[in-house]
Write an enzyme that holds these catalytic residues in place. Structure first.
Site, PDB file in Angstrom:
ATOM      1  N   GLU A  48       0.845  -1.206   0.000  1.00  0.00           N
ATOM      2  CA  GLU A  48       0.000   0.000   0.000  1.00  0.00           C
ATOM      3  C   GLU A  48       0.881   1.258   0.000  1.00  0.00           C
ATOM      4  OE1 GLU A  48      -4.009  -1.364   2.317  1.00  0.00           O
ATOM      5  OE2 GLU A  48      -2.093  -1.659   3.364  1.00  0.00           O
TER       6      GLU A  48
ATOM      7  N   GLU B 188      -3.169  -9.934   3.910  1.00  0.00           N
ATOM      8  CA  GLU B 188      -3.911  -9.641   5.143  1.00  0.00           C
ATOM      9  C   GLU B 188      -4.960 -10.706   5.485  1.00  0.00           C
ATOM     10  OE1 GLU B 188      -2.561  -5.485   3.789  1.00  0.00           O
ATOM     11  OE2 GLU B 188      -3.104  -7.397   2.863  1.00  0.00           O
TER      12      GLU B 188
END
Ligand code: T1G
Length: 706
Positions: free
Chosen positions: A108, A128
């Site tokens: 990210e 994740e």
């Protein structure tokens, strides 16, 4: 500026280095340091562009997972979103230079940069969901804008990383840099310094049409529901990516943030984070320090080319270690080698290995009929028939044939390592390495410490397990060690429940709905009911008089119904080993139960789950207090990687903590009332329940006391 972030200039290019060992996690001080660095480079007139690079072995492995526990127990919520917008809005272009891994918050961060360059060996990903959460820093919003919806949803819902090469082909990486990444990144930054900096959040050309996305999202949900059965996070990740296709960036981020928070506070996420750290914790042995010398294992040998022996030989070969495979005669050896070739052929067919890889591996496996070459090997794993006399004979032979310092390991699943070691003059070199079937697939390796196993031998096997692609868990030398010792009561209760009137399918279905990969009875059919039957017959003399013993499986075996291998066991099997209920079985069991005076009754799925799972927990507590497992988390890792226990429940001991030990203890006491001594509560369970404590706290106390 925090000392976790350093800024140096290479003439007109600033180099921002993230230095937060071991994996540059975006913990406290890192985000603040990067923010300040971006301000500094934008203030410095000499700087035309900047690169961000990680110090050490990787770029950034994500947000600091250790911080999540603080967030879910009332601590402040830390968001990376403002920092990522700050980077993206930098007036001077920022180039992200990736080596090692850019995972989770690391990717990210990279996507907030205006460009990304990488070493070809690097990996990028949004893993994740493996922690029961979803990307929480706009990963589900920027990724589809950069690589398209289909691949973004696959990466966010599946959690698997992609190579830098594939990422470059997808347009996520702007240039692959061979050799010196830093120099290559600086040169790239100089090239783009004067160009307008592209912002991922403003890109829409890859977001597709509503019709295209509807098909993509529907199939992604179907795949997730099947492949990640029971897991909530993958479906939440798909919802978040869907928001990116329908909403402006900021609103999409709000949807992502809401879903992220719901996941983070879920029991599934707490369980999976427990598993993440647990898989690393099991490698730490309190009385064997990190610097304990390890022995070289460059050549190995396996005795016995049956199903287990063949699989173990493949494990060594797959790790690039040449291995001798011994059996008693040509016929047995030919059969063993043909099974190995067949397994490899299946792996090529399924795309797991290339033919070249397989050809190289087969070169590393040398079938032999004697011990002549054993003097050159560093480690032997014995995998012969599960009988003490035979094993002791083999170990006496190995004691004569192997060089001094070689490790002599047994793949026994139940027999005493100390008794096996007594057949040699070097018990310090003897250890248990209990692989799980199929050995070349199952990740678990139970490493069984004998009374005299040396610390070097233990340290070597623990380290070797990682090289062999296994999770090594050290256990003590009691009957059935940890996994099988607990599996006994678990399968006992499953049989008792059938004998008391629960249907075979009902028992298995209840545990499958609980999340297990397979039910206890079908598992018996897969492994072969005769394995347990032979062991029960060998240990019949140890059974306490007056204590109820399951009989149904023995009756099936007396009828030659061993499970899949005899087409009938608890189920009937077709030529593709697909199970179907046996219409004759319920009546047979009712008759056997009537003979045994066991009344039939309706049994709920809840009781089925509680009796099977709490039997595991109660025996696990005994094992812990007897010291045959170092920590409760070791038991959890064993059950997740060897027995198909659902990871999102964290393992049997963590599951008990989640339910609450007081409640578990009360239920065990209830079963003790109803079913007698077999359900006597483990003293540790009683103690922790009455103290309002958990197994996790017990582990912490153990570590503190060590
Ligand atoms: N946070 C905290 N500690 C971490 C960590 C992390 N992200 N990653 C690793 N460690 C610790 C680990 O516990 C071990 O500690 C040491 O580093 C070495 O790790 C906002 C919310 C990168 C492939 O899921 O997959 O970003 O035991 O033994 O085998 O959207 O670590 O030595 O004390 O595993 O070389 C997403 C997790 C986070 C990646 C390296 N990221 N890490 O493997 O070393 S959530 C991940 C890994 C997130 C954002 C969201 C692997 C690795 P210790 P190791 P390795």
């Amino acid at each position: 500026m925090s000392n976790l972030i350093k800024v140096n200039n290479d003439n007109d290019v600033a180099i921002i280095t993230i230095d937060n060992p071991p994996v540059n996690a975006l913990g406290p001080g890192v985000a603040e340091g990067i923010w300040a660095a971006i301000d500094e480079i934008n203030r410095d007139p000499a700087v035309k562009a900047a690169i961000v690079i990680g110090a050490g072995r990787t770029f950034v492995a994500g947000a600091d997972i250790k911080e999540f526990g603080k967030m879910t127990s009332g601590g402040p919520r830390r968001s990376l979103l403002p920092l990522l917008l700050h980077i993206e809005d930098s007036a001077k272009p920022v180039v992200m230079a990736i080596h090692g891994q850019a995972f989770g918050g690391g990717l990210e961060l990279a996507m907030a940069g205006h460009y990304r360059v990488a070493s070809p060996a690097a990996q990028v990903g949004q893993p994740e969901v493996n922690l029961g959460i979803i990307p929480g820093a706009a990963g589900t919003q920027r990724l589809p804008r950069l690589i398209g919806v289909a691949k973004a949803v696959e990466m966010c819902a599946g959690g698997k990383p992609v190579s830098a090469r594939e990422a470059a082909a997808l347009g996520l990486i702007d240039r692959l840099i061979d050799g010196d990444l830093r120099a290559g990144a600086v040169a790239f930054a100089r090239e783009v310094a004067s160009k307008p900096a592209p912002r991922a959040r403003e890109r829409t050309e890859k977001l597709g049409t509503a019709a295209e996305n509807a098909a993509i999202l529907t199939s992604a949900r179907a795949v997730a529901s099947k492949k990640q059965r029971g897991l909530k996070a993958p479906l939440a990740a798909i919802d978040a990516v869907e928001a990116a296709t329908k909403l402006p960036f900021e609103e999409g981020c709000q949807v992502e943030a809401k879903l992220f928070t719901e996941c983070l506070f879920s029991d599934q996420s707490k369980a999976l984070i427990h598993v993440f750290f647990g898989e690393r914790e099991v490698a730490k042995i309190p009385d064997i320090p990190k610097e304990t010398p390890v022995l070289p294992v460059n050549r190995a040998a396996v005795v016995g080319s049956g199903t287990m022996g063949g699989g173990i030989a493949m494990v060594f070969a797959n790790a690039g270690i040449p291995v001798l495979l011994k059996d008693v005669d040509e016929a047995a050896l030919d059969l063993g080698m043909s099974k190995i070739r067949k397994n490899y052929a299946n792996s090529v067919q399924r795309g797991r290995f290339t033919q070249t890889f397989v050809d190289e591996r087969l070169q590393l496996i040398t079938p032999v009929l004697n011990y002549n070459a054993f003097s050159e090997v560093d480690m032997v794993v014995e995998a012969v028939f599960e009988g003490m006399t035979l094993k002791k004979t083999v170990f006496a032979d190995l004691d004569r044939a192997c060089r001094k310092g070689a490790i002599l390991a047994s793949n026994t699943s139940t027999l005493s390592i100390d008794e096996i070691a007594s057949a040699t003059s070097r018990p310090e070199a003897v250890i248990g390495t209990h692989f799980f079937s199929p050995a070349n697939v199952m990740r678990l390796l139970e490493i069984v410490r004998g009374k005299k196993s040396s610390k070097e031998v233990i340290a070597t096997c623990m380290q070797l397990s990682k090289k062999l692609g296994k999770i090594g868990v050290l256990v003590g030398n009691c009957r059935g060690f940890v996994g099988n010792r607990m599996f006994g009561p678990y399968r006992r209760e499953a049989q008792f429940l059938v004998e008391e009137g629960a249907g075979v399918e009902a028992v298995d279905q209840a545990l499958v709905e609980f999340g297990n990969a397979m039910g206890p009875l079908a598992t018996g059919d897969l492994a072969g009911l005769d394995v347990g039957w032979r062991i029960r017959k060998e240990y019949r003399h140890l059974e306490k008089p007056g204590i109820r013993q399951p009989f149904a499986e023995d009756r099936l075996c007396e009828m030659g119904r061993y499970g899949q291998k005899t087409v009938r066991g608890w189920y009937c099997y077709d030529e593709n080993r697909r199970p179907s209920p046996d219409p004759e079985l319920p009546a047979m069991v009712r008759n056997w139960s009537a003979e045994a005076g066991i009344p039939q009754r309706k049994i709920s799925a809840e009781e089925i789950v509680d009796r099977c799972i709490y039997a595991l927990v109660n025996e696990g507590a005994r094992i812990l207090e007897e010291g045959y497992a170092l920590r409760a988390v070791d038991i959890d890792i064993i059950y997740l990687n060897g027995y198909g226990f659902p990871a999102y429940r964290g393992g049997p001991m963590w599951h008990a903590d989640t339910v609450g030990l007081q409640k578990v203890y009360e239920r065990v006491c209830e079963f003790h009332q109803q079913h007698g001594e077999l359900w006597a509560p483990a003293p540790l369970l009683k103690r922790l329940a009455e103290a309002g404590k958990t197994f996790a706290e017990f582990d912490k106390e153990q570590v503190a006391a060590a």
